[in-house]
Design an enzyme around this catalytic site. Sequence first.
Site, PDB file in Angstrom:
ATOM      1  N   THR A 131       0.819  -1.209   0.000  1.00 49.04           N
ATOM      2  CA  THR A 131       0.000   0.000   0.000  1.00 49.04           C
ATOM      3  C   THR A 131       0.857   1.265   0.000  1.00 49.04           C
ATOM      4  O   THR A 131       1.994   1.245   0.500  1.00 49.04           O
ATOM      5  CB  THR A 131      -0.894  -0.009   1.260  1.00 49.04           C
ATOM      6  OG1 THR A 131      -1.460   1.276   1.445  1.00 49.04           O
ATOM      7  CG2 THR A 131      -0.088  -0.322   2.524  1.00 49.04           C
ATOM      8  N   ASP A 132       0.289   2.361  -0.494  1.00 52.62           N
ATOM      9  CA  ASP A 132       0.994   3.653  -0.419  1.00 52.62           C
ATOM     10  C   ASP A 132       1.051   4.180   1.015  1.00 52.62           C
ATOM     11  O   ASP A 132       1.784   5.123   1.297  1.00 52.62           O
ATOM     12  CB  ASP A 132       0.331   4.684  -1.349  1.00 52.62           C
ATOM     13  CG  ASP A 132      -1.119   5.002  -0.997  1.00 52.62           C
ATOM     14  OD1 ASP A 132      -1.698   4.342  -0.110  1.00 52.62           O
ATOM     15  OD2 ASP A 132      -1.685   5.940  -1.611  1.00 52.62           O
ATOM     16  N   GLU A 133       0.277   3.571   1.927  1.00 48.32           N
ATOM     17  CA  GLU A 133       0.216   4.100   3.296  1.00 48.32           C
ATOM     18  C   GLU A 133       1.545   3.930   4.034  1.00 48.32           C
ATOM     19  O   GLU A 133       1.790   4.576   5.044  1.00 48.32           O
ATOM     20  CB  GLU A 133      -0.955   3.454   4.061  1.00 48.32           C
ATOM     21  CG  GLU A 133      -2.257   3.694   3.324  1.00 48.32           C
ATOM     22  CD  GLU A 133      -3.525   3.346   4.095  1.00 48.32           C
ATOM     23  OE1 GLU A 133      -3.490   3.313   5.329  1.00 48.32           O
ATOM     24  OE2 GLU A 133      -4.553   3.121   3.430  1.00 48.32           O
ATOM     25  N   TYR A 156      -1.792  -0.539  10.946  1.00 52.41           N
ATOM     26  CA  TYR A 156      -1.909  -1.204   9.630  1.00 52.41           C
ATOM     27  C   TYR A 156      -0.712  -0.869   8.758  1.00 52.41           C
ATOM     28  O   TYR A 156      -0.029  -1.761   8.240  1.00 52.41           O
ATOM     29  CB  TYR A 156      -3.210  -0.776   8.935  1.00 52.41           C
ATOM     30  CG  TYR A 156      -3.236  -1.119   7.457  1.00 52.41           C
ATOM     31  CD1 TYR A 156      -3.229  -2.437   7.017  1.00 52.41           C
ATOM     32  CD2 TYR A 156      -3.245  -0.113   6.478  1.00 52.41           C
ATOM     33  CE1 TYR A 156      -3.239  -2.759   5.654  1.00 52.41           C
ATOM     34  CE2 TYR A 156      -3.256  -0.417   5.123  1.00 52.41           C
ATOM     35  CZ  TYR A 156      -3.246  -1.741   4.721  1.00 52.41           C
ATOM     36  OH  TYR A 156      -3.241  -2.050   3.370  1.00 52.41           O
ATOM     37  N   LYS A 160       2.343  -3.241   7.247  1.00 51.24           N
ATOM     38  CA  LYS A 160       2.630  -3.422   5.812  1.00 51.24           C
ATOM     39  C   LYS A 160       4.057  -2.962   5.507  1.00 51.24           C
ATOM     40  O   LYS A 160       4.764  -3.589   4.704  1.00 51.24           O
ATOM     41  CB  LYS A 160       1.623  -2.643   4.961  1.00 51.24           C
ATOM     42  CG  LYS A 160       0.201  -3.173   4.979  1.00 51.24           C
ATOM     43  CD  LYS A 160       0.044  -4.570   4.405  1.00 51.24           C
ATOM     44  CE  LYS A 160       0.240  -4.647   2.907  1.00 51.24           C
ATOM     45  NZ  LYS A 160      -0.111  -5.996   2.374  1.00 51.24           N
TER      46      LYS A 160
END
Length: 350
Positions: A131-133, A156, A160
């Site tokens: 993810t870009d997060e 989260y 990741k």
Amino acid sequence: MSKRILITGGAGFIGSHLVKLMVNKYPDYTIFNLDALTYAGNLENLTSVEKAPNYKFIKGDINDAPFLEELFKTHDFDGVIHLAAESHVDRSIKDPLSFIKTNIVGTLNLLHAAKNNWGDFAGKRFYHVSTDEVYGTLGETGLFTEETSYDPRSPYSASKASSDHLVRAYYHTFDFPIVISNCSNNYGPYQFPEKLLPLFINNIKQNKELPVYGDGKYTRDWLWVEDHARAIDVIYHEGKNGETYNIGGHNEWKNIDIINLLIKIMDELLGREAGTSNALIKYVTDRPGHDRRYAIDAQKLQDELGWVPSLQMEEGLRLTAEWYLANSEWMDNVTSGSYQKYYDNQYADR
Ligand code: NAD
Ligand code: TYD
């Protein structure tokens, strides 16, 4: 050439779109779908391919290392596309441990089983979907590139980020053939109604409040889920080992703007007078540590592999809303059982 590919998390939102794409596009491949069927996994997402001769479902948990060891011993997979994860930020705030277990330890278990059973790695590939997060949050300007430093800010995204680091560590330490992609927010059919858009579609339909976190001016870069699945296919087949590719829609929206557009579409589809559902908006207590803005620079993927997103938001959002209204049985099924308890636990004290 025929290949045997293990997709993990294939009964979830993005995974089910990817499984369907691969099963239909590559009749010579065998696509194995490994999924634990948590609350987010649903075999109803896959009815269109369940009888396909090149599709096999395996129920199993990536936290179960001996099971994975046995699985890789008995199936000579050519590749893994790893999507299985706990995926919702709000849940990670209430229950971080399950994110650490599945997203970090589960990913390590998979890496370990593949590395142990893949001989000299010739012709193999381990693709980690992320993810870009992991890049944290942006101010008013700028974009995340593949060179942006990691700065995860929720349990989260921290889990990741950690899994991304482990995957890269296997590349550097063992010359293990990996590729990673970091994608922005996906939307489309079959998304569990805990994420913003399907939750709000369901609530508008039922005339329930729309809980907008904080000032509603948080920004996300939205991507049609089938465009993500197409990008994964291209990167799996043509990406370079050890590389990272950012995937995004060039499609930034402030939450309140996308909510207003959704309300406009839903009121029209439901035959309500324009603007009726605006009254459902309720500004509520913000998410702790809420990332202000995400935006992706996907130029590398376009320049090197020729991928570009296909759908504009107005069109994609309408297709999405129409799909959920036409598939109310799907929505009823996934919101039966423990869903109401989740909802009350998440929203009662906001
Ligand atoms: P999802 O929550 O809809 O699906 C996750 C799937 O993984 C489910 O089918 C679930 O049953 C399965 N799963 C969970 N724990 C498991 C375990 N221990 N063993 C085996 N299977 C397990 O998630 P999604 O939105 O489809 O996201 C898929 C992947 O893409 C995730 O890795 C996520 O981090 C990443 N991603 C998601 C988005 C997004 O907008 N949704 C954006 C970028 C990246
Ligand atoms: P979400 O779909 O949970 O994705 P992510 O947090 O991974 O970006 O949330 C998208 C945006 O919508 C995010 O800024 C949080 C906001 N949001 C709300 O305002 N209300 C809600 O009930 C939810 C679930 C999200």
